[in-house]
Enzyme design. Structure first.
Site, PDB file in Angstrom:
ATOM      1  N   LYS A   1       0.991  -1.252   0.029  1.00 36.48           N
ATOM      2  CA  LYS A   1       0.252   0.033  -0.073  1.00 36.48           C
ATOM      3  C   LYS A   1       0.692   1.270  -0.101  1.00 36.48           C
ATOM      4  O   LYS A   1       0.429   2.234  -0.597  1.00 36.48           O
ATOM      5  CB  LYS A   1      -0.831  -0.196   0.988  1.00 36.48           C
ATOM      6  CG  LYS A   1      -2.069  -1.165   1.258  1.00 36.48           C
ATOM      7  CD  LYS A   1      -3.397  -0.747   1.902  1.00 36.48           C
ATOM      8  CE  LYS A   1      -4.206  -1.690   1.454  1.00 36.48           C
ATOM      9  NZ  LYS A   1      -5.564  -1.743   2.136  1.00 36.48           N
TER      10      LYS A   1
ATOM     11  N   LYS B   1      -4.143 -10.946  -6.102  1.00 38.31           N
ATOM     12  CA  LYS B   1      -5.263 -11.077  -5.400  1.00 38.31           C
ATOM     13  C   LYS B   1      -6.528 -10.328  -5.790  1.00 38.31           C
ATOM     14  O   LYS B   1      -6.184  -9.135  -6.306  1.00 38.31           O
ATOM     15  CB  LYS B   1      -5.098 -11.041  -3.732  1.00 38.31           C
ATOM     16  CG  LYS B   1      -4.893  -9.557  -3.094  1.00 38.31           C
ATOM     17  CD  LYS B   1      -5.167  -9.670  -1.746  1.00 38.31           C
ATOM     18  CE  LYS B   1      -5.220  -8.469  -1.090  1.00 38.31           C
ATOM     19  NZ  LYS B   1      -5.958  -8.378   0.008  1.00 38.31           N
TER      20      LYS B   1
ATOM     21  N   LYS C   1      -9.934  -4.533  -3.592  1.00 33.42           N
ATOM     22  CA  LYS C   1     -10.830  -3.274  -4.040  1.00 33.42           C
ATOM     23  C   LYS C   1      -9.789  -2.193  -4.449  1.00 33.42           C
ATOM     24  O   LYS C   1     -10.143  -1.387  -5.409  1.00 33.42           O
ATOM     25  CB  LYS C   1     -11.545  -2.412  -2.721  1.00 33.42           C
ATOM     26  CG  LYS C   1     -12.771  -3.532  -2.146  1.00 33.42           C
ATOM     27  CD  LYS C   1     -13.204  -2.845  -0.844  1.00 33.42           C
ATOM     28  CE  LYS C   1     -12.456  -3.780   0.375  1.00 33.42           C
ATOM     29  NZ  LYS C   1     -13.062  -3.570   1.456  1.00 33.42           N
TER      30      LYS C   1
HETATM   31  P1  ADP Z   1      -9.362  -5.576   0.556  1.00 37.83           P
HETATM   32  O1  ADP Z   1      -8.183  -6.394   0.466  1.00 37.83           O
HETATM   33  O2  ADP Z   1     -10.208  -5.540  -0.614  1.00 37.83           O
HETATM   34  O3  ADP Z   1      -9.297  -3.880   0.742  1.00 37.83           O
HETATM   35  P2  ADP Z   1     -10.069  -5.866   3.145  1.00 37.83           P
HETATM   36  O4  ADP Z   1      -8.713  -5.635   3.588  1.00 37.83           O
HETATM   37  O5  ADP Z   1     -11.216  -4.962   3.612  1.00 37.83           O
HETATM   38  O6  ADP Z   1     -10.318  -5.959   1.513  1.00 37.83           O
HETATM   39  O7  ADP Z   1     -10.380  -7.507   3.914  1.00 37.83           O
HETATM   40  C1  ADP Z   1     -11.534  -7.751   4.374  1.00 37.83           C
HETATM   41  C2  ADP Z   1     -11.723  -9.496   4.515  1.00 37.83           C
HETATM   42  O8  ADP Z   1     -11.441 -10.010   3.125  1.00 37.83           O
HETATM   43  C3  ADP Z   1     -10.079  -9.787   4.922  1.00 37.83           C
HETATM   44  O9  ADP Z   1     -10.382 -11.095   5.964  1.00 37.83           O
HETATM   45  C4  ADP Z   1      -9.348 -10.432   3.939  1.00 37.83           C
HETATM   46  O10 ADP Z   1      -8.488 -11.453   4.404  1.00 37.83           O
HETATM   47  C5  ADP Z   1     -10.226 -10.840   2.881  1.00 37.83           C
HETATM   48  N1  ADP Z   1      -9.803 -10.931   1.584  1.00 37.83           N
HETATM   49  C6  ADP Z   1      -9.778  -9.723   1.052  1.00 37.83           C
HETATM   50  N2  ADP Z   1      -9.111  -9.881  -0.165  1.00 37.83           N
HETATM   51  C7  ADP Z   1      -9.424 -11.310  -0.372  1.00 37.83           C
HETATM   52  C8  ADP Z   1      -8.947 -12.188  -1.419  1.00 37.83           C
HETATM   53  N3  ADP Z   1      -8.648 -11.621  -2.560  1.00 37.83           N
HETATM   54  N4  ADP Z   1      -9.132 -13.546  -1.346  1.00 37.83           N
HETATM   55  C9  ADP Z   1      -9.614 -13.914  -0.080  1.00 37.83           C
HETATM   56  N5  ADP Z   1      -9.818 -12.991   0.932  1.00 37.83           N
HETATM   57  C10 ADP Z   1      -9.706 -11.824   0.882  1.00 37.83           C
END
Ligand code: ADP
Length: 333
Positions: free
Chosen positions: A109, A195, A198
């Site tokens: 990030k 992965k 968002k």
């Molecule tokens: P992002 O990475 O999209 O900003 P968050 O950090 O808010 O999402 O993560 C919220 C939850 O979703 C966490 O438990 C995270 O481990 C899970 N998560 C986020 N992206 C993935 C992914 N690509 N595959 C599996 N789990 C994910």
């Protein structure tokens, strides 16, 4: 009863990575454990953001989680439980600098921020995993259902808890364990080596509330050949499509298409069709639930404020005990 804690940032829609990696499990675990789930708005301030949007996104995420089946009583908004930040400050003194510096999410990030207009990277972004340790430990959670991307952060939480326990000379904090779903890593269909996320941009995620045409288009154009696959190995793109099918509990089609793959007869168009159909069916259901919830927003807001207040009581007890253990002044001294 064992306790479960998990959280999600209000930084936009819930995508299928969040859902299959975490939220689907949250819903299932509600039947077996005492569950506490946070919408962590303090975390959403660690990257450049818009204050008005943050508040809107926080409520939108609450409505979305309810539409996905999370119970109201389990949900809280982090900034309504300010003890999280107080415990974070205390934990900053038990977190090793070198370990926090090494967190992959911070590296990823901060690179993203560096490429932004003014290259600003906040101390909040650096401290994010310490606040996350406070989120988890403040509820003495036994299990944390998250995706594989959070493994490093959970290890840090355990180290902070252990160092704290050593300092105060008692096993005060439980060392939490990670609880994976069967599909802890969902990748971007546009770039299956990354992965689904968002923050990576619109084409790298599929919202669980997405319109049918958009889902079908994104799956139709999913990358199947990443050019790095060794002979006899399944490419990352095809594997990701199979994972999406499995996570959707579409076992019959999964087995049939996997047999085709093993026999060298798999048509990518059949696999894509099955994945698109499964996601569309789930999204239709979620959208229906969401429109029901949106009819009574005011009441939902009041209920979530009340559940946050009830959950806060637990957090206040922990912080008060921690202050006693740390030698800080508490009202009784
Ligand atoms: P992002 O990475 O999209 O900003 P968050 O950090 O808010 O999402 O993560 C919220 C939850 O979703 C966490 O438990 C995270 O481990 C899970 N998560 C986020 N992206 C993935 C992914 N690509 N595959 C599996 N789990 C994910």
């Amino acid at each position: 009863m064992k306790r479960v804690l998990s959280a999600i940032q209000p930084t936009g829609d819930i995508h299928y990575g969040n859902y299959f990696g975490a939220v689907k499990n949250w819903v299932k675990l509600q039947n077996t454990y005492e569950c506490v789930y946070g919408v962590v708005d303090y975390h959403a301030m660690t990257m450049p953001y818009n204050p008005k949007k943050l508040r809107e996104n926080t409520w939108a995420l609450i409505y979305n989680l309810l539409a996905l089946g999370v119970n109201k009583e389990s949900l809280f908004i982090q900034s309504l439980v300010p003890e999280h930040t107080e415990l974070c400050w205390i934990f900053n003194n038990f977190a090793a600098m070198g370990r926090v510096e090494n967190m992959t999410q911070f590296k990823d990030k901060s690179l993203q921020s560096k490429s932004g207009a003014d290259g600003f990277i906040s101390v909040g972004l650096f401290d994010y995993p310490v606040l996350q340790a406070a989120d988890i430990l403040i509820y003495k959670a036994d299990y944390v259902p998250v995706g594989a991307d959070q493994k490093q952060h959970l290890e840090l939480s355990r180290e902070i808890a252990q160092r704290f326990n050593n300092q105060v000379g008692e096993e005060y904090f439980v060392l939490p364990e990670i609880l994976y779903t069967e599909t802890p890593k969902i990748c971007s269909t546009a770039d299956p080596l990354k992965k689904m996320s968002k923050s990576a941009g619109e084409k790298h995620n599929i919202s669980v509330f997405e319109k049918e045409e958009v889902i079908r288009k994104k799956i139709r154009s999913a990358v199947t050949d990443t050019g790095e696959t060794k002979a006899g190995e399944m490419s990352a793109g095809v594997e990701n499509l199979f994972i999406l099918l499995k996570a959707s509990d579409n076992n019959v089609e999964y087995d049939a298409l996997m047999t085709d793959y093993t026999n060298g007869k798999l048509k990518y168009s059949d696999l894509k069709q099955a994945v698109a159909d499964s996601l569309v069916e789930q999204s239709n259901h979620f959208n229906m639930k969401k429109s029901e919830i949106l009819e009574d927003r005011k009441q939902v807001k009041n209920e979530i404020k009340a559940s946050s207040e009830a959950i806060r009581k637990f957090a206040q007890t922990t912080v008060s005990e921690v202050k006693d253990l740390c030698g800080l002044i508490n009202v009784k001294y």
